[in-house]
Design a protein around this motif. Structure first.
Motif, PDB file in Angstrom:
ATOM      1  N   UNK A 120      -2.631-101.096 -17.638  1.00 25.32           N
ATOM      2  CA  UNK A 120      -3.972-101.348 -18.184  1.00 25.32           C
ATOM      3  C   UNK A 120      -5.037-100.416 -17.624  1.00 25.32           C
ATOM      4  N   UNK A 121      -4.706 -99.127 -17.437  1.00 23.46           N
ATOM      5  CA  UNK A 121      -5.692 -98.136 -16.989  1.00 23.46           C
ATOM      6  C   UNK A 121      -6.084 -98.253 -15.527  1.00 23.46           C
ATOM      7  N   UNK A 122      -5.331 -99.015 -14.731  1.00 16.78           N
ATOM      8  CA  UNK A 122      -5.672 -99.214 -13.319  1.00 16.78           C
ATOM      9  C   UNK A 122      -4.397 -99.175 -12.471  1.00 16.78           C
ATOM     10  N   UNK A 123      -4.589 -98.971 -11.177  1.00 13.46           N
ATOM     11  CA  UNK A 123      -3.477 -98.921 -10.227  1.00 13.46           C
ATOM     12  C   UNK A 123      -3.730 -99.951  -9.132  1.00 13.46           C
ATOM     13  N   UNK A 124      -2.696-100.711  -8.835  1.00 18.25           N
ATOM     14  CA  UNK A 124      -2.741-101.621  -7.682  1.00 18.25           C
ATOM     15  C   UNK A 124      -1.709-101.096  -6.704  1.00 18.25           C
ATOM     16  N   UNK A 136      -4.426-103.692  -2.610  1.00 18.50           N
ATOM     17  CA  UNK A 136      -5.659-103.223  -3.245  1.00 18.50           C
ATOM     18  C   UNK A 136      -5.394-103.273  -4.737  1.00 18.50           C
ATOM     19  N   UNK A 137      -6.143-104.094  -5.445  1.00 23.19           N
ATOM     20  CA  UNK A 137      -5.853-104.328  -6.860  1.00 23.19           C
ATOM     21  C   UNK A 137      -6.758-103.591  -7.801  1.00 23.19           C
ATOM     22  N   UNK A 138      -6.183-103.208  -8.911  1.00 26.00           N
ATOM     23  CA  UNK A 138      -6.873-102.628 -10.069  1.00 26.00           C
ATOM     24  C   UNK A 138      -7.872-101.533  -9.723  1.00 26.00           C
ATOM     25  N   UNK A 139      -7.415-100.523  -9.018  1.00 27.07           N
ATOM     26  CA  UNK A 139      -8.235 -99.354  -8.712  1.00 27.07           C
ATOM     27  C   UNK A 139      -8.207 -98.420  -9.923  1.00 27.07           C
ATOM     28  N   UNK A 140      -9.361 -97.903 -10.303  1.00 22.60           N
ATOM     29  CA  UNK A 140      -9.463 -97.000 -11.454  1.00 22.60           C
ATOM     30  C   UNK A 140      -9.934 -95.637 -10.988  1.00 22.60           C
ATOM     31  N   UNK A 141      -9.740 -94.608 -11.824  1.00 20.88           N
ATOM     32  CA  UNK A 141     -10.232 -93.287 -11.455  1.00 20.88           C
ATOM     33  C   UNK A 141     -11.745 -93.326 -11.266  1.00 20.88           C
ATOM     34  N   UNK A 142     -12.189 -92.984 -10.078  1.00 20.74           N
ATOM     35  CA  UNK A 142     -13.608 -93.017  -9.741  1.00 20.74           C
ATOM     36  C   UNK A 142     -13.791 -92.075  -8.559  1.00 20.74           C
ATOM     37  N   UNK A 148      -9.353 -97.810   1.815  1.00 23.02           N
ATOM     38  CA  UNK A 148      -8.968 -97.344   3.147  1.00 23.02           C
ATOM     39  C   UNK A 148      -8.347 -98.466   3.964  1.00 23.02           C
ATOM     40  N   UNK A 149      -7.316 -98.111   4.704  1.00 17.54           N
ATOM     41  CA  UNK A 149      -6.694 -99.032   5.646  1.00 17.54           C
ATOM     42  C   UNK A 149      -6.053 -98.174   6.749  1.00 17.54           C
ATOM     43  N   UNK A 150      -6.264 -98.549   8.003  1.00 15.80           N
ATOM     44  CA  UNK A 150      -5.725 -97.824   9.161  1.00 15.80           C
ATOM     45  C   UNK A 150      -6.083 -96.330   9.148  1.00 15.80           C
ATOM     46  N   UNK A 151      -7.233 -95.990   8.607  1.00 11.72           N
ATOM     47  CA  UNK A 151      -7.666 -94.582   8.578  1.00 11.72           C
ATOM     48  C   UNK A 151      -7.027 -93.763   7.465  1.00 11.72           C
ATOM     49  N   UNK A 152      -6.295 -94.400   6.588  1.00  8.49           N
ATOM     50  CA  UNK A 152      -5.660 -93.734   5.445  1.00  8.49           C
ATOM     51  C   UNK A 152      -6.462 -94.080   4.198  1.00  8.49           C
ATOM     52  N   UNK A 153      -6.846 -93.049   3.437  1.00  8.21           N
ATOM     53  CA  UNK A 153      -7.590 -93.227   2.182  1.00  8.21           C
ATOM     54  C   UNK A 153      -6.642 -93.049   0.998  1.00  8.21           C
ATOM     55  N   UNK A 154      -6.726 -93.972   0.058  1.00  9.11           N
ATOM     56  CA  UNK A 154      -5.941 -93.881  -1.178  1.00  9.11           C
ATOM     57  C   UNK A 154      -6.937 -93.855  -2.332  1.00  9.11           C
ATOM     58  N   UNK A 155      -6.824 -92.808  -3.173  1.00  8.77           N
ATOM     59  CA  UNK A 155      -7.711 -92.651  -4.335  1.00  8.77           C
ATOM     60  C   UNK A 155      -6.869 -92.577  -5.604  1.00  8.77           C
ATOM     61  N   UNK A 156      -7.383 -93.153  -6.671  1.00  4.00           N
ATOM     62  CA  UNK A 156      -6.765 -93.029  -7.994  1.00  4.00           C
ATOM     63  C   UNK A 156      -7.543 -91.928  -8.714  1.00  4.00           C
ATOM     64  N   UNK A 157      -6.853 -90.848  -9.076  1.00  2.03           N
ATOM     65  CA  UNK A 157      -7.522 -89.708  -9.712  1.00  2.03           C
ATOM     66  C   UNK A 157      -7.427 -89.734 -11.234  1.00  2.03           C
ATOM     67  N   UNK A 158      -6.329 -90.269 -11.760  1.00  3.93           N
ATOM     68  CA  UNK A 158      -6.147 -90.334 -13.222  1.00  3.93           C
ATOM     69  C   UNK A 158      -5.086 -91.379 -13.534  1.00  3.93           C
TER      70      UNK A 158
END
Length: 170
Positions: A120-124, A136-142, A148-158
């Motif tokens: 549905x256009x999002x990543x969990x 981390x639920x329903x992250x969208x490209x933004x 972030x958790x434990x100094x690690x960043x997770x981004x959804x790009x597309x």
């Protein structure tokens, strides 16, 4: 009867001309050299092949590979590390993930396995490590959307269908 003398004169002229062309011992009659008369129609010009157009130059290659890449979220998904999920072990990657896939981070990052759900256009994503779970639920490209958790960043790009481009960094 005024027409008869003209006809006789024409017939006499033709006879004299023909008499000079016979096989008798006289010299052949030739046309004067100063005048060239041809009764044959002029020959048509021989058609020539049209000029071949100059060869076109091949289009130049793009200056950088980014010019050939489609914008994020459009066309085929592309990522710096492609679909090589092992590139994420050091917590520095950009990869294409499909729904249900996971990456294993090195133990020093304290996150263990990170599993992705794409729909549905999002990543969990869910991390399992040492008996703990972080989701981390329903992250969208933004551009400013980062989890972030434990100094690690997770981004959804597309996101496209059941696949997504994600970035993991520290």
């Amino acid at each position: 009867m005024g027409d008869q003398p003209v006809v006789r004169a024409g017939v006499v002229a033709v006879c004299l001309l023909l008499a000079g062309c016979g096989s008798g011992g006289g010299e052949p009659v030739t046309a004067p050299e100063s005048t060239s008369v041809s009764s044959a129609p002029p020959e048509p010009e021989t058609p020539t092949a049209p000029e071949t157009p100059p060869e076109r130059e091949a289009p130049s290659e793009p200056e950088s590979s980014s010019a050939a890449e489609p914008p994020r979220g459009a066309g085929a998904l592309q990522a710096r590390d492609g679909a090589r999920l092992r590139a994420c072990r050091d917590a520095d990657c950009e990869v294409v993930v499909a729904d249900g896939q996971s990456v294993e981070l090195a133990p020093k990052w304290g996150l263990g396995t990170v599993e992705f759900t794409v729909e549905d256009g999002a990543v969990s994503f869910t991390s399992f490590s040492g008996g703990m779970m972080a989701t981390f639920g329903e992250q969208t490209p933004n551009p400013s959307g980062v989890s972030s958790v434990n100094g690690i960043d997770v981004r959804v790009l597309a996101v496209q269908g059941r696949r997504a481009v994600i970035s993991i960094s520290h």
